[in-house]
Design an enzyme around this catalytic site. Structure first.
Site, PDB file in Angstrom:
ATOM      1  N   ARG A  31     -16.086   5.580  31.437  1.00 44.12           N
ATOM      2  CA  ARG A  31     -17.038   6.689  31.211  1.00 44.12           C
ATOM      3  C   ARG A  31     -16.587   7.572  30.046  1.00 44.12           C
ATOM      4  NH1 ARG A  31     -17.228   9.237  36.955  1.00 44.12           N
ATOM      5  NH2 ARG A  31     -18.761  10.692  36.087  1.00 44.12           N
ATOM      6  N   ARG A  34     -27.310  13.312  26.846  1.00 47.14           N
ATOM      7  CA  ARG A  34     -26.056  12.573  26.735  1.00 47.14           C
ATOM      8  C   ARG A  34     -26.067  11.648  25.531  1.00 47.14           C
ATOM      9  NH1 ARG A  34     -24.581  12.878  32.560  1.00 47.14           N
ATOM     10  NH2 ARG A  34     -22.494  12.053  32.873  1.00 47.14           N
ATOM     11  N   LYS A  78     -18.555  20.607  34.770  1.00 48.97           N
ATOM     12  CA  LYS A  78     -19.921  21.045  34.451  1.00 48.97           C
ATOM     13  C   LYS A  78     -20.711  21.406  35.712  1.00 48.97           C
ATOM     14  CE  LYS A  78     -21.263  17.320  32.186  1.00 48.97           C
ATOM     15  NZ  LYS A  78     -20.067  16.473  32.254  1.00 48.97           N
ATOM     16  N   ARG A  92     -11.064  14.255  42.960  1.00 51.54           N
ATOM     17  CA  ARG A  92     -12.451  14.742  43.001  1.00 51.54           C
ATOM     18  C   ARG A  92     -13.219  14.096  44.159  1.00 51.54           C
ATOM     19  NH1 ARG A  92     -17.092  15.496  38.488  1.00 51.54           N
ATOM     20  NH2 ARG A  92     -17.324  13.256  38.404  1.00 51.54           N
ATOM     21  N   ARG A 131     -17.000   9.413  44.836  1.00 50.35           N
ATOM     22  CA  ARG A 131     -18.067   8.703  44.142  1.00 50.35           C
ATOM     23  C   ARG A 131     -17.569   7.333  43.685  1.00 50.35           C
ATOM     24  NH1 ARG A 131     -20.582  12.900  39.797  1.00 50.35           N
ATOM     25  NH2 ARG A 131     -20.560  11.004  38.564  1.00 50.35           N
TER      26      ARG A 131
HETATM   27  P1  AMP Z   1     -22.978  12.786  36.311  1.00 51.74           P
HETATM   28  O1  AMP Z   1     -23.177  13.164  37.730  1.00 51.74           O
HETATM   29  O2  AMP Z   1     -23.571  13.759  35.335  1.00 51.74           O
HETATM   30  O3  AMP Z   1     -21.548  12.435  35.985  1.00 51.74           O
HETATM   31  O4  AMP Z   1     -23.822  11.436  36.092  1.00 51.74           O
HETATM   32  C1  AMP Z   1     -23.500  10.252  36.807  1.00 51.74           C
HETATM   33  C2  AMP Z   1     -24.083   9.054  36.111  1.00 51.74           C
HETATM   34  O5  AMP Z   1     -25.514   9.167  36.073  1.00 51.74           O
HETATM   35  C3  AMP Z   1     -23.666   8.855  34.648  1.00 51.74           C
HETATM   36  O6  AMP Z   1     -22.410   8.230  34.513  1.00 51.74           O
HETATM   37  C4  AMP Z   1     -24.818   7.985  34.158  1.00 51.74           C
HETATM   38  O7  AMP Z   1     -24.694   6.656  34.625  1.00 51.74           O
HETATM   39  C5  AMP Z   1     -26.020   8.599  34.868  1.00 51.74           C
HETATM   40  N1  AMP Z   1     -26.594   9.695  34.058  1.00 51.74           N
HETATM   41  C6  AMP Z   1     -26.624  11.027  34.376  1.00 51.74           C
HETATM   42  N2  AMP Z   1     -27.209  11.736  33.405  1.00 51.74           N
HETATM   43  C7  AMP Z   1     -27.560  10.846  32.441  1.00 51.74           C
HETATM   44  C8  AMP Z   1     -28.179  10.974  31.161  1.00 51.74           C
HETATM   45  N3  AMP Z   1     -28.541  12.161  30.665  1.00 51.74           N
HETATM   46  N4  AMP Z   1     -28.378   9.824  30.456  1.00 51.74           N
HETATM   47  C9  AMP Z   1     -28.038   8.623  30.930  1.00 51.74           C
HETATM   48  N5  AMP Z   1     -27.426   8.430  32.108  1.00 51.74           N
HETATM   49  C10 AMP Z   1     -27.188   9.537  32.867  1.00 51.74           C
END
Ligand code: AMP
Length: 216
Positions: free
Chosen positions: A163, A88, A13, A122, A152
């Site tokens: 996740r 989400r 994404k 990654r 990360r």
């Molecule tokens: P990402 O970089 O999109 O994979 O997001 C990393 C982490 O940030 C996720 O695993 C969640 O812990 C938190 N996070 C990001 N976006 C959201 C969201 N829309 N709702 C809740 N937690 C989020």
């Protein structure tokens, strides 16, 4: 153009969002990046979010909804925006319906085992936030800015399995939610980065610039 990029973690994404935002001059809004910026600045929100993110769980809806509702009013969203990693959950999608008229939800489909295979490769750039895949033995240097890449904390196989469970329970129901509203655009995310982009660009060009597409 108000778009959502949906899909499991590590579906690509962020990578596709960068390419789409650049091509169509849209604001790229990644809630994950916004939260990581809060952590890096040591804010109260960042401190609270870090434990949740490192565990691979979701930050509470009200915090995220407030963050996005403010962000989409910024000047750089005037030409449109692309949401990456938001919504989400169903309550987030409902809150977003109050805040904006979403025109399409691009759903990048990748099967869970391919995601597990991807995650060990990654890496992310701590300086510019760019995400890239590295092969074993390859230099772990950001292709955008030259900084040393890091992994990360939530990108281990164990966290990724968690996740993916969170995705299946909380986020996958959004596919039906948006399908009912006729907004879902399925994209095969198992292909190469340019092949995935091409599918997305073809959809955007056909929907938003039909006359240009016909003349090509
Ligand atoms: P990402 O970089 O999109 O994979 O997001 C990393 C982490 O940030 C996720 O695993 C969640 O812990 C938190 N996070 C990001 N976006 C959201 C969201 N829309 N709702 C809740 N937690 C989020």
């Amino acid at each position: 153009m108000k778009l959502i990029l949906l899909g499991p973690p590590a579906a690509g994404k962020g990578t596709q969002a960068e390419l789409i935002a650049e091509k169509y001059s849209l604001a790229h809004i990644s809630t994950g990046d916004m939260l990581r910026a809060e952590i890096a600045s040591g804010t109260e929100l960042g401190l609270a979010a870090k434990t949740i993110i490192d565990r691979g769980d979701l930050v509470p809806d009200d915090i995220i909804n407030a963050m996005v509702a403010t962000r989409i009013l910024a000047d750089d969203c005037a030409n449109g925006f692309l949401l990456d990693g938001y919504p989400r959950t169903i309550p987030q999608a409902e809150a977003l319906m109050e805040a904006a008229d979403i025109e399409a939800v691009i759903d990048i489909e990748v099967d869970p085992e391919s995601i597990i295979a991807r995650v060990s490769k990654r890496r992310v750039c701590p300086v510019c936030g760019h995400t890239q895949s590295v092969e074993k033995g390859e230099a772990e240097i950001c292709e955008k800015c030259g900084a040393e890449l890091i992994q990360r904390a939530d990108d281990t196989e164990e966290r990724m399995r968690h996740r993916l469970e969170v995705y299946a329970a909380s986020t996958a129901p959004l596919i039906d939610f948006y399908q009912e509203r006729d907004l879902i655009v399925p994209i095969d995310g198992g292909k190469t980065i340019p092949e995935v982009s091409e599918q997305i660009f073809d959809f955007i060009d056909g929907k938003f610039f039909p006359e240009d597409s016909e003349n090509e």
